[in-house]
Scaffold this active site. Structure first.
Site, short mmCIF file in Angstrom:
data_model
loop_
_atom_site.label_atom_id
_atom_site.label_comp_id
_atom_site.label_asym_id
_atom_site.label_seq_id
_atom_site.Cartn_x
_atom_site.Cartn_y
_atom_site.Cartn_z
N CYS A 99 31.26 -47.58 79.04
CA CYS A 99 31.10 -48.24 80.33
C CYS A 99 30.18 -47.51 81.28
CB CYS A 99 32.46 -48.43 81.00
SG CYS A 99 33.06 -46.93 81.78
N THR A 100 29.41 -46.57 80.76
CA THR A 100 28.48 -45.83 81.61
C THR A 100 27.39 -46.74 82.17
OG1 THR A 100 28.90 -43.94 80.18
CG2 THR A 100 26.97 -43.81 81.59
N THR A 101 26.78 -46.32 83.27
CA THR A 101 25.59 -47.01 83.78
C THR A 101 24.57 -45.96 84.18
OG1 THR A 101 24.86 -48.81 85.23
CG2 THR A 101 26.22 -47.11 86.24
N SER A 130 22.82 -45.88 79.28
CA SER A 130 24.26 -45.92 79.04
C SER A 130 24.48 -46.25 77.57
CB SER A 130 24.93 -46.98 79.93
OG SER A 130 24.51 -48.28 79.54
#
Length: 523
Positions: free
Chosen positions: A335-337, A417
Site C-alpha cells: 500500500c505504499t505511495t 510503490s
C-alpha cells in the site's frame, strides 16, 4: 500456461512546464501540491501538502498514521538531505506476545505465522507513526509556507469526501474481509456491510472519512507536535488502549523525525542520493556498483542489459535477505505511495510514504478517523536475527526514493510503490535514464522485469523474444502482465529538469488509474 488476458495498449502523458510539477500516484493529491506551488510555495511546501492530501484521497496507501522518507535537493546546494520519518516499535512491545504457531503468513511477507496474526493486523500491529512529525520537520527546515497553509488543501479534500468511482470500489472490495474485522473500520469503509458503489448512471457518490477533517483542522491550529504530545496524542492512546494496543503516551512523546544524510553513490557521470539505512537504498547502491562494469549500448535496454539487471538484482536480494532479514512475498499487494516535486527554481523532492499493507493495520481510530499502519509486520518474528521483532526498534523497509544530480545540478527524482518490486523498478528506470539517455516518456512506457529475489524472474510479456530467450537461459521466468489489479510490477513516478531550457517534466505510473503529473499552471 500463464493466465494472460490483457488486450490493450495503455499510456500516460508527460507533463511539461517551466513552472513546478508534481508527479504522484493520485492526481487529485498532486493538484493540492500544485496549488501550493502556484501560490508561491517551493517544492518542499508542495510535497508536504501532497503528503497530507493523500491521507484524504488515497488513505489505504498512506496518511497521518503512516511513515516514510523524504529526499530533498535544494537548488544551489551541493548536497541532498533526507527526512527520515520511519516507524519505531512501542517500548513495551514483548516478542513473547507474538508466539509462532507453525506455518507461514498469507499476506505480503513469508514470515512464520504468529498467533492471531497479531503482527499483521489489529492494534498490536501498529508501530509509532512518523508521518506528521516528518512532514512538519521538512516544512520547518526547508519550506517557506505556514503549517496551516500546507494543510489547507488536505482539509478541503477531507471535508469533500472521496469520490466513489470504480477503482475505490475495487480497492475496498478486495480488502473487505479484513476491513470487516474492526467495527470502527467497517463503519467507514463498508457502509451497510458492503463496499461502496455508485450505481451506473447515477451522480457520483462520496465516501466520508468520518473524523479525519476535524483531526486535520485541529492539527493545523495546534501544530505537528500535538499529534505526539497534545490532544490528538491523547485520543490516539485512548483509542488504542480501548482496542488492546500497546502504544502509550511516552512512545508518542519520544518520537522524533530526523534529518540525515543519504546513501550516496557515483554512477557514470551522475551522483545518486538514495534512501539510507533500513531501506532498499543500500541494496540499490550495491546493484549499481555491479552494473558499473557493464557497458550498455543503444537507445533502450537490450537482452544483455536485462540479463545484467537480473543478475545484479538477484545477487543484491540474496545478500539483503541473508544479512538484513527482509523476506516478503512479491506476489502480494502493498500500500505504499510515492510522489515527486520539482519547482520553478529547480528544488526537487522525492517522497515515499506508506502504511505497509493495503489499509495498514485495518484499524481506523474512532476519535480521529485515521487509518493506522501495521509497521510491526516489517519485523521478522523469529528471534536472534538482524530484523527480529523487538521494543523501541526500527524495522527494515523496502522504500527506495532516489535523487540524481549531474554536473552539480539536480537532474531527476524517482521512486515507486510496490514492496519488494520498488527497488528493481527504480534501478531499471534509473539505468534507462542514465545509461540509455531515454526520456521519461520512453522509459515509463518500456517493459521491465521484476527480479526481486526468489526463484523466478517476472517478465512483462511485451518484452521482445530476444530478451525473453536470453533471460530464460539463466533464470526461471514467470510471465506477469502489467495490469490494474493485482499490481504485478511497481508503480513508479518521476520528475526531471532540463537546466539548459529551464523546463520541468513529470510522469506517473502508466497503469495506475488515479496516477498523473500536474503542473502549477494547470490548477
Amino acid at each position: 500456461m500463464a493466465h494472460i488476458t490483457q488486450n490493450w495498449t495503455v499510456s500516460k502523458p508527460v507533463v511539461r512546464s517551466r513552472r513546478g510539477v508534481v508527479a504522484t500516484q493520485n492526481r487529485v493529491a498532486g493538484e493540492a501540491g500544485a496549488q501550493i506551488l502556484a501560490s508561491g510555495g517551493n517544492a518542499v511546501d508542495a510535497a508536504v501538502a501532497t503528503g497530507f492530501a493523500l491521507a484524504a484521497c488515497e488513505p489505504w496507501n498512506s496518511g497521518m498514521g503512516g511513515i516514510g522518507y523524504m529526499l530533498i535537493a535544494m537548488a544551489g546546494s551541493d548536497r541532498v538531505q533526507v527526512v527520515d520519518f520511519s516507524p519505531v516499535s512501542p517500548r513495551s512491545l514483548d516478542p513473547a506476545d507474538f508466539p509462532l504457531i507453525g506455518g507461514e503468513t498469507r499476506e505480503l511477507f513469508t514470515w512464520p505465522a504468529v498467533l492471531e496474526d497479531r503482527n499483521v493486523h489489529g492494534p498490536m500491529s501498529i508501530a509509532v507513526p512518523g508521518h506528521v512529525d516528518g512532514m512538519g520537520l521538512a516544512l520547518e527546515t526547508f519550506g517557506t509556507k505556514s503549517w496551516r497553509e500546507v494543510l489547507s488543501p488536505a482539509i478541503q479534500l477531507a471535508e469533500r469526501g472521496m469520490a466513489v468511482d470504480w477503482y475505490l470500489t475495487l480497492k475496498v472490495a478486495t480488502s473487505a474481509r479484513e476491513l470487516s474485522r474492526y467495527p470502527s473500520t467497517s463503519t467507514v469503509w463498508l457502509p451497510d456491510g458492503f463496499p461502496p458503489v455508485t450505481p451506473a448512471g447515477a451522480a457520483m457518490e462520496r465516501l466520508m472519512l468520518t473524523g479525519l477533517a476535524d483531526t486535520m483542522k485541529h492539527l493545523a491550529k495546534a501544530g505537528r507536535r500535538d499529534f505526539y504530545e497534545g490532544r490528538i496524542a491523547r485520543d490516539i492512546v485512548a483509542d488504542l488502549k480501548a482496542l488492546g494496543g500497546i502504544i502509550d503516551a511516552e512512545d508518542l512523546a519520544r518520537y522524533r523525525a530526523r534529518v540525515v544524510d543519504p546513501t550516496a553513490i557515483a554512477y557514470r557521470d551522475h551522483a545518486l542520493a538514495l534512501a539510507p539505512r533500513l531501506t532498499a537504498g543500500p541494496s540499490m547502491a550495491r546493484t549499481l556498483g555491479g552494473l558499473a562494469a557493464h557497458r550498455f549500448s543503444g537507445k533502450a535496454p537490450d537482452a544483455a542489459a536485462f540479463v545484467a539487471y537480473a543478475r545484479e538484482l538477484q545477487a543484491a536480494f540474496d545478500e539483503r535477505l541473508r544479512t538484513m532479514g527482509d523476506d516478503p512475498d512479491p506476489s502480494e499487494p502493498t500500500c505504499t505511495t510515492h510522489f515527486n516535486v520539482v519547482d520553478r527554481d529547480g528544488n526537487m523532492v522525492a517522497v515515499t510514504q506508506t502504511l505497509l499493507s493495503v489499509f495498514g493495520s485495518r484499524v481506523v481510530l474512532p476519535s480521529t478517523g485515521m487509518l493506522m499502519n501495521n509497521g510491526i509486520f516489517w519485523f521478522d518474528p523469529r528471534p536472534g536475527l538482524p530484523n527480529s521483532l523487538g521494543p523501541n526498534k526500527r524495522p527494515l523497509t523496502n522504500m527506495c526514493p532516489v535523487i540524481a544530480r549531474q554536473d552539480g545540478k539536480t537532474r531527476f527524482a524517482v521512486g515507486g510503490s510496490g514492496g519488494r518490486k520498488i527497488f528493481p523498478a527504480v534501478l531499471q528506470l534509473t539505468s534507462m535514464l542514465i545509461d540509455h539517455g531515454m526520456s521519461l516518456e520512453e522509459a515509463w512506457h518500456t517493459a521491465r522485469i521484476d527480479a526481486s529475489g526468489g526463484e523466478t524472474v517476472g517478465i512483462d510479456p511485451r518484452l521482445s523474444a530476444a530478451v525473453r530467450a536470453a533471460l530464460a537461459r539463466e533464470f526461471t521466468l514467470n510471465e506477469t502482465e502489467l495490469v490494474v489489479y493485482p499490481t504485478n510490477f511497481a508503480c513508479p513516478s518521476a520528475v526531471m529538469r532540463d537546466w539548459a531550457t529551464g523546463e520541468n517534466c513529470g510522469i506517473a505510473d502508466v497503469m495506475s488509474p488515479w496516477s498523473g503529473a500536474v503542473s502549477e499552471d494547470m490548477v
